[in-house]
Design an enzyme around this catalytic site. Structure first.
Site, mmCIF file in Angstrom:
data_model
loop_
_atom_site.group_PDB
_atom_site.id
_atom_site.type_symbol
_atom_site.label_atom_id
_atom_site.label_comp_id
_atom_site.label_asym_id
_atom_site.label_seq_id
_atom_site.Cartn_x
_atom_site.Cartn_y
_atom_site.Cartn_z
ATOM 1 N N LYS A 1 0.705 -1.211 0.157
ATOM 2 C CA LYS A 1 0.002 0.055 0.116
ATOM 3 C C LYS A 1 0.745 1.140 0.087
ATOM 4 C CE LYS A 1 -2.773 0.763 3.612
ATOM 5 N NZ LYS A 1 -2.570 1.924 4.360
ATOM 6 N N SER A 2 1.707 1.377 0.857
ATOM 7 C CA SER A 2 2.771 2.532 0.974
ATOM 8 C C SER A 2 3.442 2.751 -0.400
ATOM 9 C CB SER A 2 3.837 2.378 1.947
ATOM 10 O OG SER A 2 3.337 2.100 3.208
ATOM 11 N N ARG B 1 2.763 6.054 -3.269
ATOM 12 C CA ARG B 1 4.008 6.818 -3.756
ATOM 13 C C ARG B 1 4.231 6.807 -5.273
ATOM 14 N NH1 ARG B 1 4.189 5.555 1.581
ATOM 15 N NH2 ARG B 1 5.555 6.773 3.086
ATOM 16 N N ARG C 1 -8.735 12.163 12.615
ATOM 17 C CA ARG C 1 -7.383 11.922 12.815
ATOM 18 C C ARG C 1 -6.567 13.236 12.709
ATOM 19 N NH1 ARG C 1 -5.538 6.919 9.508
ATOM 20 N NH2 ARG C 1 -3.602 7.255 10.674
ATOM 21 N N SER D 1 6.765 9.317 12.229
ATOM 22 C CA SER D 1 5.847 9.050 11.180
ATOM 23 C C SER D 1 6.390 9.250 9.869
ATOM 24 C CB SER D 1 4.797 10.309 11.240
ATOM 25 O OG SER D 1 3.818 10.106 10.327
ATOM 26 N N GLN E 1 4.700 9.115 7.025
ATOM 27 C CA GLN E 1 3.805 10.061 6.508
ATOM 28 C C GLN E 1 3.935 11.570 6.778
ATOM 29 O OE1 GLN E 1 -0.280 8.883 8.021
ATOM 30 N NE2 GLN E 1 -0.253 7.062 7.044
ATOM 31 N N ASP F 1 2.067 -1.050 11.917
ATOM 32 C CA ASP F 1 0.568 -1.533 11.625
ATOM 33 C C ASP F 1 0.243 -2.887 11.963
ATOM 34 O OD1 ASP F 1 0.111 0.928 10.450
ATOM 35 O OD2 ASP F 1 0.892 0.438 8.523
ATOM 36 N N ARG G 1 -6.196 1.702 18.156
ATOM 37 C CA ARG G 1 -5.989 0.295 17.917
ATOM 38 C C ARG G 1 -5.757 -0.333 19.337
ATOM 39 N NH1 ARG G 1 -2.991 0.521 11.749
ATOM 40 N NH2 ARG G 1 -4.904 0.310 10.827
ATOM 41 N N ARG H 1 -7.340 -3.191 9.532
ATOM 42 C CA ARG H 1 -6.338 -3.984 10.058
ATOM 43 C C ARG H 1 -7.142 -4.691 11.494
ATOM 44 N NH1 ARG H 1 -2.253 -3.338 6.688
ATOM 45 N NH2 ARG H 1 -1.901 -1.190 6.114
HETATM 46 C C1 S3P Z 1 2.334 4.762 6.117
HETATM 47 C C2 S3P Z 1 3.030 4.904 7.662
HETATM 48 C C3 S3P Z 1 2.559 4.726 8.676
HETATM 49 C C4 S3P Z 1 1.541 3.561 8.732
HETATM 50 C C5 S3P Z 1 0.570 3.569 7.371
HETATM 51 C C6 S3P Z 1 1.384 3.716 6.203
HETATM 52 C C7 S3P Z 1 3.221 5.231 5.139
HETATM 53 O O1 S3P Z 1 1.977 5.891 9.187
HETATM 54 O O2 S3P Z 1 0.902 3.225 9.818
HETATM 55 O O3 S3P Z 1 -0.237 2.643 7.292
HETATM 56 O O4 S3P Z 1 2.739 4.635 3.859
HETATM 57 O O5 S3P Z 1 3.839 6.312 5.124
HETATM 58 P P1 S3P Z 1 2.797 6.775 10.280
HETATM 59 O O6 S3P Z 1 4.034 7.283 9.377
HETATM 60 O O7 S3P Z 1 1.705 8.004 10.381
HETATM 61 O O8 S3P Z 1 3.046 6.225 11.539
#
Ligand code: S3P
Length: 450
Positions: free
Chosen positions: A28-29, A33, A129, A174, A176, A327, A358, A403
């Site tokens: 997914k990540s 991207r 969030r 993070s 993200q 995760d 969670r 999840r």
């Molecule tokens: C992700 C980063 C994680 C993860 C999310 C996917 C990403 O979050 O929990 O499912 O693709 O960068 P955080 O970076 O906020 O921890």
């Protein structure tokens, strides 16, 4: 998904042995991207193995709203014709990122240093969030945002008209946040430096480098420092998305706790920044092996074999491992419930701001099914009484969290009684064929027609 009027209740029951080859969908990540960098590049990006989960489809739609052309061809490849760094157009409607924190945070970063405005929203989970972790540092580039209280979505982002480069030490672990800032830096002149104390997944850095960004990464006294010089061109790439280790965790953990199981899961990315669960499972005594280790599209990849592991023991998971398995704690807690002794998980407060809280949601569902759980703000403990000791017999709430839904279904596969979840539909955000694949390897799961 957010307005789904009819949740679908699902039940998982004790299963005898899970067997077969499980082809896990794309990471997914990396999928998010690929689409975003493809949209910011010049020329065409060709993606094979893209995850076609709802989260990623929402990001694809958003890239079209910002002016990229995104199409799937007859060979199931996704083609993205990008607009170039700084070339995003202003969307004519609200951008709905559904359930996806990664989607919305990365896209906000990517558009925020272009002189356009955009309004973002999501489902009930996403709109609860925290976004200030991204919008506060973006304001240093010159970005303005107007959201709801506590910086939540819906939110309008006024892109910086004359962005300036930034030095920022990310205060929360993070990827993200880090990625949003790196994407913003692409269209700021000069050198942006982002540092992180806890090393988080590095797919953005790897992919930016392969697209031709002027990026360098250095480890300086226990901190990772990422330097990006803005205004260099990105060029379209061919990307082969490996299978998602976070999705693979569900059938793998199921095989570990279901008697007689033996499954083979090919092509999983085992990037160190994602592999914490697998280290932990081995420490617990899981029967896992990693075969054919190799590199694909700049990511380390291996095939994983997982077998029933009857004598698991509880372990202490160190806080410095948290980011690499953030995760995976919900599914780890299910394995821990089948181990002997306490599994102690520390340094995990980020779990409280995911698609759901969670720790709280897993604790409630595990307790309802007879498992002892204790928790604090930044830690939790699951006490297992050995394989097959979980009573089951209860329904668990999932709060639009894919999840959580998959974790409780796996719990039911080795419990004495059924385990039910209130809604299986959110699973499609990350693992659209989860139920189909689990049924194919012999899992006992059924939709409940109420
Ligand atoms: C992700 C980063 C994680 C993860 C999310 C996917 C990403 O979050 O929990 O499912 O693709 O960068 P955080 O970076 O906020 O921890």
């Amino acid at each position: 998904m957010s307005l789904n009027p009819k949740p679908t209740v699902m039940r998982a029951l004790s299963s005898s042995s899970l067997k077969g080859v499980v082809s896990i969908p794309g990471d997914k990540s990396i999928s998010h991207r690929s689409l975003i960098l493809g949209a910011l590049a010049i020329g065409q990006t060709r993606i094979t193995g893209l995850l076609e989960g709802q989260d990623v489809l929402d990001t694809a739609k958003a890239m079209v709203a910002f002016g990229a052309v995104v199409e799937k061809n007859d060979q199931s490849e996704w083609l993205v014709d990008g607009v170039g760094v700084g070339g995003f157009a202003e969307p004519s409607t609200v951008v709905d990122c559904g359930n996806s924190g990664t989607g919305v945070r990365l896209i906000i970063g990517a558009m925020s240093t272009t002189p356009i405005n955009a309004t973002f929203t999501g489902d009930h989970s996403l709109n609860s969030r925290p976004m200030e972790r991204v919008t506060n540092p973006l304001s240093k580039f010159g970005v303005t945002t107007f959201g709801r209280s506590k910086g939540r979505l819906p939110m309008t982002v006024i892109g910086a008209r004359s962005p300036i480069p930034v030095k920022y030490d990310v205060p929360v672990p993070s990827a993200q946040v880090k990625s949003a800032l790196l994407l913003a830096a692409l269209n700021a002149p000069g050198e942006t430096i982002i540092t992180e104390k806890e090393i988080t997944r590095d797919h953005t850095e790897r992919m930016l480098s392969s697209f031709g960004a002027d990026i360098s990464v250095e480890n300086i006294s226990n901190r990772r420092s990422i330097k990006l010089c803005g205004h260099s061109e990105l060029n379209g790439q061919n990307i082969c998305v490996p299978s998602d280790p976070s999705s693979a965790a569900f059938p793998i953990c199921a095989a570990i706790i279901v008697e007689g199981s033996d499954i083979f899961v090919p092509n999983i990315t085992l990037n160190e920044t994602r592999a914490g669960l697998y280290k932990t499972l081995i420490e617990m005594g899981a029967n896992l092996s990693f075969e054919n280790e190799r590199e694909e599209s700049g990511e380390p990849v291996a095939d994983i074999r997982a077998c029933f592991s009857p004598d698991l023991k509880g372990v202490e998971v160190p806080p410095e491992r948290a980011a690499s398995m953030i995760d995976e704690y919900p599914i780890l807690s299910v394995v821990a419930a089948n181990a002997t002794g306490k599994t102690i998980m520390r340094g995990v407060k980020e779990l409280r701001v995911k698609e759901s809280d969670r720790i709280d949601v897993m604790a409630k569902g595990l307790r309802a099914n007879g498992v002892f759980v204790d928790e604090g703000e930044d830690w939790w403990v699951v006490k297992g009484n050995g394989m097959g000791s979980v009573k089951g017999g209860s329904i668990c709430q999932t709060f639009l969290d894919h999840r959580i839904a998959m974790s409780f279904l796996v719990l039911g596969l080795s419990s004495q009684n059924y385990v039910e979840i209130d809604d299986c539909l959110p699973i499609k955000t990350s693992f659209p064929n989860f139920i189909e694949l689990m049924l194919e390897i012999g899992a006992n799961m059924e939709v409940r027609d109420l």
